[in-house]
Design a protein around this motif. Structure first.
Motif, PDB file in Angstrom:
ATOM      1  N   ASP A   1       2.309 -31.448 -22.936  1.00 52.16           N
ATOM      2  CA  ASP A   1       3.576 -31.437 -22.232  1.00 52.16           C
ATOM      3  C   ASP A   1       4.583 -30.420 -22.727  1.00 52.16           C
ATOM      4  N   ILE A   2       4.459 -29.959 -23.955  1.00 53.85           N
ATOM      5  CA  ILE A   2       5.524 -29.108 -24.454  1.00 53.85           C
ATOM      6  C   ILE A   2       4.989 -27.850 -25.109  1.00 53.85           C
ATOM      7  N   LEU A   3       5.825 -26.823 -25.084  1.00 55.12           N
ATOM      8  CA  LEU A   3       5.529 -25.577 -25.757  1.00 55.12           C
ATOM      9  C   LEU A   3       5.495 -25.847 -27.254  1.00 55.12           C
ATOM     10  N   PRO A   4       4.566 -25.246 -27.969  1.00 53.36           N
ATOM     11  CA  PRO A   4       4.512 -25.479 -29.408  1.00 53.36           C
ATOM     12  C   PRO A   4       5.827 -25.109 -30.090  1.00 53.36           C
ATOM     13  N   LYS A   5       6.218 -25.911 -31.057  1.00 51.80           N
ATOM     14  CA  LYS A   5       7.496 -25.743 -31.749  1.00 51.80           C
ATOM     15  C   LYS A   5       7.619 -24.361 -32.379  1.00 51.80           C
ATOM     16  N   LYS A   6       6.552 -23.880 -32.984  1.00 52.90           N
ATOM     17  CA  LYS A   6       6.593 -22.592 -33.674  1.00 52.90           C
ATOM     18  C   LYS A   6       6.878 -21.450 -32.700  1.00 52.90           C
ATOM     19  N   GLU A   7       6.240 -21.464 -31.538  1.00 55.70           N
ATOM     20  CA  GLU A   7       6.449 -20.403 -30.551  1.00 55.70           C
ATOM     21  C   GLU A   7       7.891 -20.399 -30.048  1.00 55.70           C
ATOM     22  N   LEU A   8       8.438 -21.566 -29.785  1.00 57.65           N
ATOM     23  CA  LEU A   8       9.821 -21.662 -29.327  1.00 57.65           C
ATOM     24  C   LEU A   8      10.778 -21.213 -30.425  1.00 57.65           C
TER      25      LEU A   8
ATOM     26  N   VAL B   1      21.120 -19.754 -26.056  1.00 59.95           N
ATOM     27  CA  VAL B   1      21.648 -21.125 -26.116  1.00 59.95           C
ATOM     28  C   VAL B   1      20.720 -22.082 -25.373  1.00 59.95           C
ATOM     29  N   GLY B   2      20.155 -21.647 -24.253  1.00 59.36           N
ATOM     30  CA  GLY B   2      19.215 -22.491 -23.512  1.00 59.36           C
ATOM     31  C   GLY B   2      17.977 -22.821 -24.328  1.00 59.36           C
ATOM     32  N   LEU B   3      17.389 -21.809 -24.969  1.00 60.24           N
ATOM     33  CA  LEU B   3      16.209 -22.060 -25.802  1.00 60.24           C
ATOM     34  C   LEU B   3      16.564 -22.936 -27.002  1.00 60.24           C
ATOM     35  N   ALA B   4      17.714 -22.666 -27.606  1.00 56.68           N
ATOM     36  CA  ALA B   4      18.142 -23.500 -28.744  1.00 56.68           C
ATOM     37  C   ALA B   4      18.413 -24.936 -28.292  1.00 56.68           C
ATOM     38  N   GLY B   5      18.963 -25.084 -27.089  1.00 54.27           N
ATOM     39  CA  GLY B   5      19.193 -26.422 -26.550  1.00 54.27           C
ATOM     40  C   GLY B   5      17.891 -27.162 -26.288  1.00 54.27           C
ATOM     41  N   ILE B   6      16.912 -26.458 -25.735  1.00 53.78           N
ATOM     42  CA  ILE B   6      15.591 -27.064 -25.513  1.00 53.78           C
ATOM     43  C   ILE B   6      14.997 -27.490 -26.842  1.00 53.78           C
TER      44      ILE B   6
ATOM     45  N   TYR C   1      11.330 -19.751 -18.565  1.00 55.26           N
ATOM     46  CA  TYR C   1      10.433 -19.276 -19.628  1.00 55.26           C
ATOM     47  C   TYR C   1       9.714 -20.453 -20.274  1.00 55.26           C
ATOM     48  N   PHE C   2      10.481 -21.490 -20.586  1.00 52.70           N
ATOM     49  CA  PHE C   2       9.898 -22.661 -21.247  1.00 52.70           C
ATOM     50  C   PHE C   2       8.827 -23.308 -20.371  1.00 52.70           C
ATOM     51  N   PHE C   3       9.151 -23.573 -19.114  1.00 50.48           N
ATOM     52  CA  PHE C   3       8.207 -24.264 -18.241  1.00 50.48           C
ATOM     53  C   PHE C   3       7.012 -23.391 -17.872  1.00 50.48           C
TER      54      PHE C   3
END
Length: 155
Positions: A12-19, A61-66, A138-140
């Motif tokens: 369900d989610i992008l790996p933490k390291k990549e984000l 800010v969007g990526l940091a918020g995610i 980008y995230f999705f």
């Protein structure tokens, strides 16, 4: 004899390291571009230069918020994509709005500073939100939806 089985597992989610890497790369890139822009007065010379900077800030800010919503443990779990989108956009709007309040405050404290006017502030918040929407896209689009797991089973 061995037979091959394939299992499909939903991720369900992008790996933490990549984000996290994307967030740090983006903040370094913004710092670099902003440093050059300040050195060569691009904000004064190029009337439109703050627009891409607000867009990049919105992405960051969007990526940091995610990241904060999914990985920090500071918030209750985000159980759906709709909640993630709504909460991320609220975070981007709040940070963008607070930045505009900061610009107005600086403008009133420093004589001759012309940082903000109502039309510019609306434009800045629009680009912040556009950047936040891009971060969500980008995230999705980069998170793995399905992963095929290959395993071997003895008959």
């Amino acid at each position: 004899m061995f037979s091959k089985y394939f299992f499909i597992k939903k991720l369900d989610i992008l790996p933490k390291k990549e984000l996290t890497n994307a967030i740090f790369f983006l903040i370094f890139f913004i710092f670099l571009i902003n440093s050059v822009a300040m050195r060569f007065y691009w904000y004064s010379i190029l009337w439109w230069f703050d627009m891409p900077m607000h867009f990049l800030g919105g992405v960051w800010v969007g990526l940091a918020g995610i990241w904060a919503l999914l990985y920090s443990g500071l918030f209750s779990s985000t159980s759906s994509d709709k909640q993630l989108v709504l909460r991320t956009m609220i975070i981007v709007f709040a940070i963008g709005f607070l930045w505009e309040v900061f610009e107005y405050t600086v403008q009133h404290l420093i004589p001759g500073a012309n940082l903000a006017d109502p039309i510019d502030s609306v434009s800045d918040i629009f680009f912040d939100l556009s950047g936040g929407a891009f971060a969500l896209l980008y995230f999705f689009s980069s998170r793995p939806r399905w992963c095929i797991i290959k395993s071997w089973k003895r008959n």
